[in-house]
Structures are given as structure tokens and as C-alpha cells.
Design a protein around this motif. Sequence first.
Motif: not given
Length: 90
Positions: A16-24, A34-45, A59-63
Motif C-alpha cells: 500500500h502506498p501509505y505504508k511506503h510513505a510511513l516507512l520512508s 540517510q542522505k541518499k534516501r528520498q522521503r515520500i511526502v503525501l499531498k492532499g486532504d 484515496h484523498t492522499r494516494c499518489p
Amino acid sequence: MLCLVATEKIYERAAHPYKHALLSAIPIPDPEVQKKRQRIVLKGDVPSPVHLPSGCRFHTRCPLVTNQCKVEESVFEEKDLGHWVAYHYG
């Protein structure tokens, strides 16, 4: 040992995309990694807990949102032994 295996599976089987964001968001104690990692910042409401959206609650925040996500709630099911997910595409 059992906890270590379970932890590894969380990372390996993140569907699930939400789990990817949490793990990031989890910091890595190695500054070079840590410097090389890319953080997933969720957009939306963020959905209201009082007035939940139809379909997938995320779904309101899912890329990766599709029309199916907006109208059809995902079924929470065990995809593998001990690995549960509610995601149309996982």
C-alpha cells in the motif's frame, strides 16, 4: 529472531502506498544512507474521521488513486501468512 524476520517482511512486502510513505519517514542511523534516501511526502486532504470518504479511506492522499479507489472500498485480506492489506492493487 521471529521479530527480525517479521520486521524484514514489513519492508519487503509493503504494497500500500501509505505504508511506503510511513516507512520512508523512519530515519536510518547511517548518515550516508540517510542522505541518499528520498522521503515520500503525501499531498492532499487528510480525511475527516467523522465524515469518511467513500471507497478507500486513503484515496484523498494516494499518489496512485484511480476511480475504483474513490468508489469501492478495499477488502482487508490476508495476502500471505500474517500479511494483511486492504489495497485494490496489492
